[in-house]
Structure formats: C-alpha cells, structure tokens
Design a protein around this motif. Structure first.
Motif, PDB file in Angstrom:
ATOM      1  N   LYS A 188       1.926 -10.065   5.475  1.00 14.49           N
ATOM      2  CA  LYS A 188       2.513  -8.861   6.049  1.00 14.49           C
ATOM      3  C   LYS A 188       2.237  -7.680   5.121  1.00 14.49           C
ATOM      4  CE  LYS A 188       6.454  -9.061   8.178  1.00 14.49           C
ATOM      5  NZ  LYS A 188       7.911  -9.197   8.511  1.00 14.49           N
ATOM      6  N   LEU A 189       1.937  -6.566   5.718  1.00  9.93           N
ATOM      7  CA  LEU A 189       1.687  -5.338   4.983  1.00  9.93           C
ATOM      8  C   LEU A 189       2.999  -4.581   4.800  1.00  9.93           C
ATOM      9  CD1 LEU A 189      -0.835  -3.400   4.100  1.00  9.93           C
ATOM     10  CD2 LEU A 189      -0.170  -2.154   6.153  1.00  9.93           C
ATOM     11  N   ILE A 190       3.197  -3.995   3.613  1.00 10.68           N
ATOM     12  CA  ILE A 190       4.330  -3.107   3.378  1.00 10.68           C
ATOM     13  C   ILE A 190       3.787  -1.775   2.890  1.00 10.68           C
ATOM     14  CG2 ILE A 190       6.461  -2.683   2.117  1.00 10.68           C
ATOM     15  CD1 ILE A 190       6.848  -5.642   1.823  1.00 10.68           C
ATOM     16  N   SER A 191       4.042  -0.727   3.656  1.00  8.24           N
ATOM     17  CA  SER A 191       3.661   0.630   3.271  1.00  8.24           C
ATOM     18  C   SER A 191       4.890   1.324   2.698  1.00  8.24           C
ATOM     19  CB  SER A 191       3.123   1.393   4.493  1.00  8.24           C
ATOM     20  OG  SER A 191       2.994   2.775   4.208  1.00  8.24           O
ATOM     21  N   ILE A 192       4.721   2.019   1.568  1.00  7.74           N
ATOM     22  CA  ILE A 192       5.891   2.566   0.882  1.00  7.74           C
ATOM     23  C   ILE A 192       5.977   4.086   0.931  1.00  7.74           C
ATOM     24  CG2 ILE A 192       6.116   0.584  -0.642  1.00  7.74           C
ATOM     25  CD1 ILE A 192       4.735   2.158  -2.835  1.00  7.74           C
ATOM     26  N   VAL A 239       0.855  -1.189   0.000  1.00  8.23           N
ATOM     27  CA  VAL A 239       0.000   0.000   0.000  1.00  8.23           C
ATOM     28  C   VAL A 239       0.891   1.239   0.000  1.00  8.23           C
ATOM     29  CG1 VAL A 239      -1.840  -1.191   1.262  1.00  8.23           C
ATOM     30  CG2 VAL A 239      -0.151   0.180   2.524  1.00  8.23           C
ATOM     31  N   GLY A 240       0.310   2.361  -0.436  1.00  8.52           N
ATOM     32  CA  GLY A 240       0.994   3.630  -0.257  1.00  8.52           C
ATOM     33  C   GLY A 240       1.028   3.965   1.222  1.00  8.52           C
ATOM     34  N   ILE A 241      -0.145   4.300   1.752  1.00 10.95           N
ATOM     35  CA  ILE A 241      -0.342   4.439   3.192  1.00 10.95           C
ATOM     36  C   ILE A 241      -1.595   3.664   3.572  1.00 10.95           C
ATOM     37  CG2 ILE A 241       0.779   6.697   3.280  1.00 10.95           C
ATOM     38  CD1 ILE A 241      -2.017   7.940   3.531  1.00 10.95           C
ATOM     39  N   ILE A 242      -1.779   3.413   4.849  1.00 11.30           N
ATOM     40  CA  ILE A 242      -2.999   2.765   5.343  1.00 11.30           C
ATOM     41  C   ILE A 242      -4.089   3.822   5.445  1.00 11.30           C
ATOM     42  CG2 ILE A 242      -4.078   1.542   7.259  1.00 11.30           C
ATOM     43  CD1 ILE A 242      -1.324   0.440   7.972  1.00 11.30           C
ATOM     44  N   GLU A 243      -5.159   3.649   4.676  1.00  7.79           N
ATOM     45  CA  GLU A 243      -6.293   4.572   4.717  1.00  7.79           C
ATOM     46  C   GLU A 243      -7.450   3.866   5.410  1.00  7.79           C
ATOM     47  OE1 GLU A 243      -6.394   7.291   0.996  1.00  7.79           O
ATOM     48  OE2 GLU A 243      -5.924   5.274   0.258  1.00  7.79           O
ATOM     49  N   ILE A 246       1.995   4.523  -7.610  1.00  8.04           N
ATOM     50  CA  ILE A 246       3.333   4.282  -7.082  1.00  8.04           C
ATOM     51  C   ILE A 246       3.506   2.840  -6.606  1.00  8.04           C
ATOM     52  CG2 ILE A 246       2.761   5.017  -4.721  1.00  8.04           C
ATOM     53  CD1 ILE A 246       5.559   6.362  -4.683  1.00  8.04           C
ATOM     54  N   GLU A 247       2.405   2.194  -6.182  1.00 11.18           N
ATOM     55  CA  GLU A 247       2.507   0.795  -5.754  1.00 11.18           C
ATOM     56  C   GLU A 247       2.977  -0.089  -6.905  1.00 11.18           C
ATOM     57  OE1 GLU A 247      -1.060   2.607  -3.524  1.00 11.18           O
ATOM     58  OE2 GLU A 247      -0.134   2.730  -5.501  1.00 11.18           O
ATOM     59  N   LEU A 248       2.446   0.171  -8.100  1.00 13.24           N
ATOM     60  CA  LEU A 248       2.848  -0.585  -9.288  1.00 13.24           C
ATOM     61  C   LEU A 248       4.301  -0.299  -9.657  1.00 13.24           C
ATOM     62  CD1 LEU A 248       2.340  -2.257 -11.882  1.00 13.24           C
ATOM     63  CD2 LEU A 248       1.430  -0.164 -12.914  1.00 13.24           C
ATOM     64  N   LEU A 249       4.649   0.968  -9.721  1.00  9.01           N
ATOM     65  CA  LEU A 249       6.008   1.350 -10.143  1.00  9.01           C
ATOM     66  C   LEU A 249       7.066   0.823  -9.178  1.00  9.01           C
ATOM     67  CD1 LEU A 249       5.280   5.043 -11.200  1.00  9.01           C
ATOM     68  CD2 LEU A 249       5.405   3.021 -12.674  1.00  9.01           C
ATOM     69  N   ALA A 250       6.732   0.792  -7.902  1.00  8.36           N
ATOM     70  CA  ALA A 250       7.702   0.352  -6.895  1.00  8.36           C
ATOM     71  C   ALA A 250       8.012  -1.134  -6.996  1.00  8.36           C
ATOM     72  CB  ALA A 250       7.196   0.696  -5.494  1.00  8.36           C
ATOM     73  N   LEU A 251       7.197  -1.900  -7.698  1.00  9.45           N
ATOM     74  CA  LEU A 251       7.416  -3.344  -7.834  1.00  9.45           C
ATOM     75  C   LEU A 251       8.262  -3.699  -9.052  1.00  9.45           C
ATOM     76  CD1 LEU A 251       3.846  -4.622  -6.904  1.00  9.45           C
ATOM     77  CD2 LEU A 251       5.961  -5.218  -5.709  1.00  9.45           C
ATOM     78  N   SER A 252       8.756  -2.705  -9.781  1.00 10.91           N
ATOM     79  CA  SER A 252       9.380  -2.949 -11.081  1.00 10.91           C
ATOM     80  C   SER A 252      10.633  -3.813 -11.013  1.00 10.91           C
ATOM     81  CB  SER A 252       9.711  -1.618 -11.756  1.00 10.91           C
ATOM     82  OG  SER A 252      10.630  -0.865 -10.978  1.00 10.91           O
TER      83      SER A 252
END
Length: 295
Positions: A29-33, A6-10, A214-220
């Motif tokens: 596990k959650l990863i916030s970026i 996730v970007g942030i937890i909303e 950004i979640e998609l791009l960060a997985l590149s």
C-alpha cells in the motif's frame, strides 16, 4: 504489510515507476504524506492501493466522475466569471477583478484554485479544489504572506489546520467536525506526520522510501522496518556524504535499518571508509546483494 512512503505521487518521474512496481509486486500500500489535489485520481489511474494522510484525517471521499466547472464556482451571487483574451479567467464584481480562477493542466474547464484579492491587490485567500471538484482547502494570507491552511471534509468543515509563522509551519491542529473543537495539537508538520505514520505502521510492517527529506523525518516515531532505496547521489556538491545518509549509515538515525543502492554508490562510500553495514547493493535486475559479500 509492505508500504511505500512518498511525498506526493509524481507520475512523470521515472522513480515513481520503481515505487509503483514495489507496491504492486509486494501487494503493498502506498502512503502519501503531503497534500495533493489529484491524489485519488492518481491512485485510480495508476491502479495502486493507498492513502493520503491529509485525506485520511479529513475523511475526504472521491468521486471519479466529479469535477468543478469554472463557471460554477461558489462565489458572491453578484460576481461574474469572465474568460479574458489571454484565456485567463477572472472573478469580477462591480467591474473590479476580485479573483482569478486557475484550472488543472490539460483541462479546459476544471477548477484547481480560486485566488481572491484585497482592495490593494494583495492576496486575501485561496480556495483549492480536488480533482473531483470538492473543496480541498482554504489558504489564508496577510500582507501576501501565508498564515493558515484549513483542510476541509466533504461538508466543507475545516478538520486539519496548518498555522504559519514567517512562512514556516509552527502549529498543527486536528478538530472534531461534529463538535467543532480541537482534539489534537502538534508543534509542527513533521511531528504531526510522524505521529500519524506511527499510528498506522506496526512492528511487523516493512516500509520502503526513496528520498531523505520529509519522507525520512516522518518515519522517526515508527517501529516498522524502514528501507531507504537510494536514488539521489549520496554526496553533496563538494563531495561530502550527505548528512542524513551518514546519520543512517552510522546508526545515528536508527529507525532506518537498511539502505539499498547501486554498486557504484556502494564502492564510492566504501572508498571513503564509510560504514556500509546497513547497505544492500542492487544489481541491474533489482536483486539485492549482501554488502559483506562484495570485496
């Protein structure tokens, strides 16, 4: 291992409930970026396991009972803290307002941010405080434009720095706080996040995410199995398939191996002759149906 990016937890967003359910059901596990002043509090309140990339880099600890009262902010010894008639809070020095204190919502005293001003009332810098009262970051300005964000460890030493040009992040550094020297450099925040996720995720890990930003791009750079759970419309306002989704479905973005979506979205895409080889249709009970079985 199963992860949710996730970007942030909303917590007020209904999509968060789906994300949380996946984490809990998969014992994942959650990863916030993205930076989040309340990340650890949200994890604690929502009862999920996870980490935030910024907090991981700075090795920031969390004190569930901690907070910072507005009249206890570290500031000039000669400054005074005043609560104004409109309930705003000012930092005053020699009769002049040199700063403003912003509180966390739904609290009466807990400091979220202290904004300091230059003589001409432009922003000098902003101190951000996490929900447990620890200094989280310092944001530096020039001519009211952001120049740098320094993310702090528990000892108030900058470890992660974002540098800006024309208000875009164009350089990122990680420093070793024990020697105060830069150890890693990145050309932008996307490269930084992609490297950090790639260092965490392994080939046998499964990653779920819900947005194509950004979640998609960060997985590149990650070798994990990555699954998009499509929540947003697949189409732009003029009816075209969104670029990133089309890139995934046409395998120009090969690091996403599967897209889960509603049957309505699936049919709409198929009617446009869009490849649906990567698609899994989700029924109302969230059970995936192989797209090849749908005529």
């Amino acid at each position: 291992m199963d992860y949710e990016i996730v970007g942030i937890i909303e917590t007020n967003n209904p999509i968060w409930e789906k994300q949380k359910k996946r984490v809990q059901n998969n014992r994942g596990k959650l990863i916030s970026i993205l930076p989040d002043l309340e990340f650890d509090k949200k994890l604690f309140d929502e009862k999920v396991e996870g980490l935030n990339i910024i907090n991981k880099i700075t090795e920031k600890s969390y004190d569930p009972a901690g907070f910072l009262f507005f009249n206890k902010i570290p500031t000039s010894s000669e400054a005074e803290i005043f609560v104004n008639e409109n309930w705003s809070i000012s930092v005053v020095h020699n009769g002049e307002e040199i700063g403003q204190v912003i509180l966390f919502p739904n609290t009466r005293r807990h400091v979220k941010q202290v904004k300091y001003f230059n003589i001409d009332n432009s922003i000098d810098f902003i101190e951000e405080y996490a929900s447990d009262g620890k200094l989280f970051s310092i944001i530096y300005y020039h001519d009211n434009k952001i120049q740098e964000i320094a993310y702090m460890n528990d000892q108030k030493i900058p470890v992660l720095n974002y540098y800006f040009y024309n208000e875009d992040i164009n350089f990122v550094t990680i420093s070793d706080p024990s020697i105060l020297e830069v150890t890693h450099k990145y050309q932008n925040s996307i490269e930084f996040l992609a490297v950090q996720l790639a260092n965490i995720l392994q080939e046998d890990d499964t990653v779920n995410f819900s947005y194509m930003g950004i979640e998609l791009l960060a997985l590149s750079k990650s070798k994990s199995r990555n699954i998009l759970n499509l929540e947003e419309s697949p189409f732009t306002e003029d009816g075209q398939v969104k670029g990133n989704l089309l890139g995934i479905l046409e395998n120009r973005i090969p690091y996403v191996q599967e897209v889960k979506m509603s049957q309505d979205y699936f049919v709409a895409l198929k009617n446009k002759n869009i490849s649906v080889d990567k698609v899994k249709v989700i029924e109302s009970n969230d059970r995936p149906v192989d797209s090849l079985a749908i005529k």
